[in-house]
Structure formats: structure tokens, C-alpha cells
Motif scaffolding. Structure first.
Motif, mmCIF file in Angstrom:
data_model
loop_
_atom_site.group_PDB
_atom_site.id
_atom_site.type_symbol
_atom_site.label_atom_id
_atom_site.label_comp_id
_atom_site.label_asym_id
_atom_site.label_seq_id
_atom_site.Cartn_x
_atom_site.Cartn_y
_atom_site.Cartn_z
ATOM 1 N N GLY A 93 0.742 -1.461 -0.314
ATOM 2 C CA GLY A 93 -0.196 0.048 0.360
ATOM 3 C C GLY A 93 0.862 1.224 -0.072
ATOM 4 N N HIS A 94 2.351 0.649 0.104
ATOM 5 C CA HIS A 94 3.007 2.413 0.435
ATOM 6 C C HIS A 94 3.538 2.281 -1.267
ATOM 7 C CE1 HIS A 94 2.532 2.426 4.470
ATOM 8 N NE2 HIS A 94 2.643 0.886 4.040
ATOM 9 N N LEU A 95 3.067 3.926 -2.262
ATOM 10 C CA LEU A 95 3.757 3.756 -3.039
ATOM 11 C C LEU A 95 4.936 5.296 -3.113
ATOM 12 C CD1 LEU A 95 1.068 3.008 -6.193
ATOM 13 C CD2 LEU A 95 3.797 2.150 -6.157
ATOM 14 N N PRO A 96 5.778 5.670 -3.872
ATOM 15 C CA PRO A 96 6.386 6.912 -3.914
ATOM 16 C C PRO A 96 5.503 7.815 -4.642
ATOM 17 C CG PRO A 96 7.934 5.177 -4.026
ATOM 18 C CD PRO A 96 6.133 3.955 -4.049
ATOM 19 N N ALA A 97 5.211 8.857 -3.926
ATOM 20 C CA ALA A 97 4.548 9.618 -4.760
ATOM 21 C C ALA A 97 5.172 10.155 -6.413
ATOM 22 C CB ALA A 97 4.794 11.093 -4.202
ATOM 23 N N ARG A 98 6.331 10.059 -7.133
ATOM 24 C CA ARG A 98 6.915 9.920 -8.107
ATOM 25 C C ARG A 98 6.153 8.976 -8.744
ATOM 26 N NH1 ARG A 98 11.004 5.658 -8.711
ATOM 27 N NH2 ARG A 98 11.318 5.136 -6.783
ATOM 28 N N ILE A 99 5.504 7.796 -8.139
ATOM 29 C CA ILE A 99 4.954 6.403 -9.474
ATOM 30 C C ILE A 99 3.719 6.349 -8.706
ATOM 31 C CG2 ILE A 99 4.576 3.700 -9.769
ATOM 32 C CD1 ILE A 99 7.333 3.405 -7.934
ATOM 33 N N ARG A 100 3.439 7.153 -8.159
ATOM 34 C CA ARG A 100 1.763 7.485 -7.828
ATOM 35 C C ARG A 100 1.477 8.611 -9.342
ATOM 36 N NH1 ARG A 100 1.213 8.788 -3.139
ATOM 37 N NH2 ARG A 100 0.971 7.066 -1.944
ATOM 38 N N VAL A 101 1.664 9.558 -8.727
ATOM 39 C CA VAL A 101 1.870 10.682 -9.792
ATOM 40 C C VAL A 101 1.616 10.566 -11.399
ATOM 41 C CG1 VAL A 101 2.100 12.052 -8.308
ATOM 42 C CG2 VAL A 101 3.938 11.238 -9.959
ATOM 43 N N MET A 102 2.750 9.498 -11.505
ATOM 44 C CA MET A 102 2.918 8.433 -12.523
ATOM 45 C C MET A 102 1.901 7.847 -13.214
ATOM 46 S SD MET A 102 3.886 8.536 -15.755
ATOM 47 C CE MET A 102 5.522 9.297 -15.747
ATOM 48 N N LEU A 103 1.022 7.273 -12.367
ATOM 49 C CA LEU A 103 -0.026 6.021 -12.993
ATOM 50 C C LEU A 103 -0.922 6.818 -13.140
ATOM 51 C CD1 LEU A 103 0.749 3.736 -9.631
ATOM 52 C CD2 LEU A 103 0.786 2.932 -11.729
ATOM 53 N N ASP A 104 -1.457 8.349 -11.834
ATOM 54 C CA ASP A 104 -2.484 8.819 -12.133
ATOM 55 C C ASP A 104 -3.151 9.438 -13.923
ATOM 56 O OD1 ASP A 104 -3.488 8.186 -9.675
ATOM 57 O OD2 ASP A 104 -2.303 9.351 -8.908
ATOM 58 N N PHE A 105 -1.469 9.864 -14.334
ATOM 59 C CA PHE A 105 -0.890 11.267 -15.114
ATOM 60 C C PHE A 105 -2.125 9.840 -16.406
ATOM 61 C CE2 PHE A 105 1.024 11.919 -18.891
ATOM 62 C CZ PHE A 105 0.765 13.529 -19.025
ATOM 63 N N LEU A 106 -1.527 8.258 -16.526
ATOM 64 C CA LEU A 106 -1.481 7.772 -17.886
ATOM 65 C C LEU A 106 -2.941 7.260 -17.493
ATOM 66 C CD1 LEU A 106 1.673 5.129 -17.141
ATOM 67 C CD2 LEU A 106 1.446 7.116 -18.760
ATOM 68 N N SER A 107 -3.347 6.823 -16.295
ATOM 69 C CA SER A 107 -5.039 6.911 -16.226
ATOM 70 C C SER A 107 -5.558 8.061 -16.922
ATOM 71 C CB SER A 107 -5.098 6.649 -14.308
ATOM 72 O OG SER A 107 -4.536 5.149 -13.998
ATOM 73 N N GLU A 108 -5.358 9.263 -16.666
ATOM 74 C CA GLU A 108 -5.975 9.819 -16.827
ATOM 75 C C GLU A 108 -5.687 10.419 -19.114
ATOM 76 O OE1 GLU A 108 -7.443 15.104 -16.325
ATOM 77 O OE2 GLU A 108 -5.888 14.268 -15.229
ATOM 78 N N HIS A 109 -4.198 10.630 -18.794
ATOM 79 C CA HIS A 109 -3.723 11.094 -20.433
ATOM 80 C C HIS A 109 -3.201 9.801 -21.049
ATOM 81 C CE1 HIS A 109 -4.816 14.665 -18.674
ATOM 82 N NE2 HIS A 109 -3.945 14.762 -18.196
#
Length: 301
Positions: A281-297
């Protein structure tokens, strides 16, 4: 040993990995340690705490009640530490390197078109991209995220779906002028069917034959390791290729490729996912924001 000389948070992290991965060997791979080092660490932890945390057997590890309580407290403590670090570093400004493993098709037609926007939004992050259509071991390749096509198999990986795309059989107008346009499975007998140089989930082509559907194996004098290579071979008139719709729509619109054998009964849909290794459940912020970005764009269709 003096308390200040003990890396208690590090011990907690390794112990949590042992519990969540189900054993010393799996925890060792994630923690970049040897299985014996993990086993000794847990033994030292038990000695210091004065209680047994796990019961070991030849097949699996079982938590003792004390081990279960220590695991649950460790998870909460590590989560609090992670939250404190995120607050100090600010999630609005994540930093570090992200390693992405992706197919050549997704890298060329999707990622390359949206990455500049991500880098502008997150100036503290750098990205390393490795393109291959082969399924890789994320831990062995030290990849943070992989974009994969096809059905997800059960594993320790967590996935975010990036959409579905139709697989289209295409060829260049020049190739069809020389060899004819196939309409049925029988017509494919004398056509060069470009394929991948490795086993895929959907290797055979489903094509119409009379009132039914038949599966035709890929058979040709040329194969390639990635979809982009097949796309360029098809544009060059080498043969027929079955490719993801998002990679050939512009070629079809521009007249470089023509879709053939399109039948509602035989349309094959392929899913795309961004996958990553779960970390309790612990994802580094850098990976989390990239996953969110890919999910949207970074979605495909």
C-alpha cells in the motif's frame, strides 16, 4: 546493542515484506537482500523482542498472535512515517527517477505524445523508458511501471487498466494490388502473414469462412519482436499484419494502410494495463503521480 544503533524502521519494513510476500525468499527479492539475511534479521528481531513472531515450516510461515500484533503495528507506523515524509517533501513536488517498461507501440503512439506534459507538470521527476513487447520481470529489470497488452495473469502485480483496443488486420494498398484483397480464410493461403517472433496470448487470427469462423495461424517469411516493426513492414508492402487499432488509425486515414477481413464476428479486443509491484500500500509519490497521469492521459481505444 544500543537502541540508537538499531534500524528499527528497516527491520519493520523487512518483517512486513516477509508477512505480505509469504516467505523469506520473496521478501529478500523485494528488499534486495539474501534469504538467509532476511531470516537472520527476523531471528534477531525475535531475540530483541523476547518473543516468537513466526512459526516456520518447510512449506509456509505462520504468524504467532504476537507476530500478528507486531505486523499490524508496524504497518501503521510505516504508514505514519510515509505520511510524515510526504508532508515534508510535499506531494505537489515529487522527485526522483521513474523507470517505465513499455511496448514499442504504446511508447511510440501514446507515451511519446504525452510525456512532455508530464515532465512540465513534475519538474522534479526524470523518466527512463525501455521499449520491448516481451513481458519482463519488473524486479529483475528494476522497472517501476510496465505497460502491457493482453489479459492479466494472476501475480503479485497490481494493474490499472488503460483501455481496450481492437486488433485490425491491415496491409498496404501496394501489397493488395499485387496479391489481391483477402475476403475469407482460404484467401490467406497465399498471403504473407507477418507475425511476432515470440508466443502471444492471441497468436492465431480469427477470420470469416462461409457462415463460420476459423483460426488461421500466422505464417510468413518475416517476423519481428515488436508491433512497430510489423507496422512499418506492412506499410512497406511486405505482407498483412494484425495490429492494435490506435497504432494504425492515422495510417488508414492517410491511405498508407487498408483494413481487411473486418467482420463483427471476428473482432478481437485487447486490453492495456499499467502494472506495478505492490508495496504493502506504500507507493512513492513519483510512481503514484505517473500512474494517475497515465490513467487520465495515456488511455488507448
Amino acid at each position: 546493542m544500543a537502541r540508537q544503533d538499531i534500524n528499527r524502521s528497516g527491520e519493520m519494513e523487512v518483517f512486513v515484506q516477509v508477512v505480505e510476500r509469504g516467505g523469506f525468499s520473496a521478501a529478500a527479492r523485494v528488499s534486495r537482500m539474501t534469504p538467509s539475511a532476511v531470516s537472520k534479521l527476523v531471528a534477531r528481531l525475535e531475540t530483541r523482542l523476547g518473543t516468537r513472531l513466526v512459526n516456520r515450516s518447510t512449506r509456509k510461515l505462520l504468524l504467532t498472535p504476537e507476530g500478528r500484533a507486531f505486523y499490524e503495528r508496524s504497518v501503521r507506523i510505516l504508514a505514519d512515517m510515509d505520511e510524515a515524509e510526504r508532508s515534508a517533501a510535499s506531494l505537489d513536488n515529487p522527485r526522483g527517477l521513474i523507470r517505465i517498461n513499455t511496448s514499442a507501440a504504446y511508447g511510440t503512439h501514446v507515451l511519446s505524445r504525452i510525456l512532455s506534459r508530464f515532465l512540465c507538470d513534475y519538474p522534479g521527476i526524470s523518466v527512463e523508458i525501455v521499449q520491448t513487447d516481451l513481458v519482463v520481470d519488473l524486479l529483475a529489470e528494476r522497472a517501476d511501471i510496465a505497460v502491457r497488452a493482453g489479459p492479466m495473469t494472476s501475480s503479485s502485480l497490481i494493474a490499472r487498466k488503460l483501455g481496450d483496443t481492437q486488433l485490425m488486420i491491415v496491409a498496404s494498398p501496394d501489397y493488395l494490388a499485387r496479391h489481391g484483397t483477402p475476403v475469407t480464410a482460404n484467401d490467406l493461403e497465399h498471403h504473407c502473414r507477418l507475425g511476432f517472433g515470440y508466443v502471444r496470448a492471441f497468436s492465431d487470427w480469427d477470420v470469416p469462412q462461409g457462415d463460420g469462423i476459423v483460426s488461421v495461424p500466422v505464417a510468413g517469411r518475416v517476423s519481428a519482436s515488436d508491433g512497430e516493426a510489423l507496422r512499418h513492414l506492412a506499410i512497406g508492402g511486405t505482407g498483412l499484419a494484425r495490429l492494435a487499432a490506435f497504432t494504425v488509425r492515422e495510417d488508414i486515414a492517410a491511405g498508407r494502410l487498408v483494413q481487411v477481413l473486418d467482420d463483427p464476428r471476428t473482432r478481437r479486443i485487447e486490453a492495456f494495463h499499467a502494472v506495478y509491484v505492490g508495496q504493502g500500500g506504500h507507493l512513492p509519490a513519483r510512481i503514484r503521480v505517473m500512474l494517475d497521469f497515465l490513467s487520465e492521459h495515456g488511455r488507448v481505444s
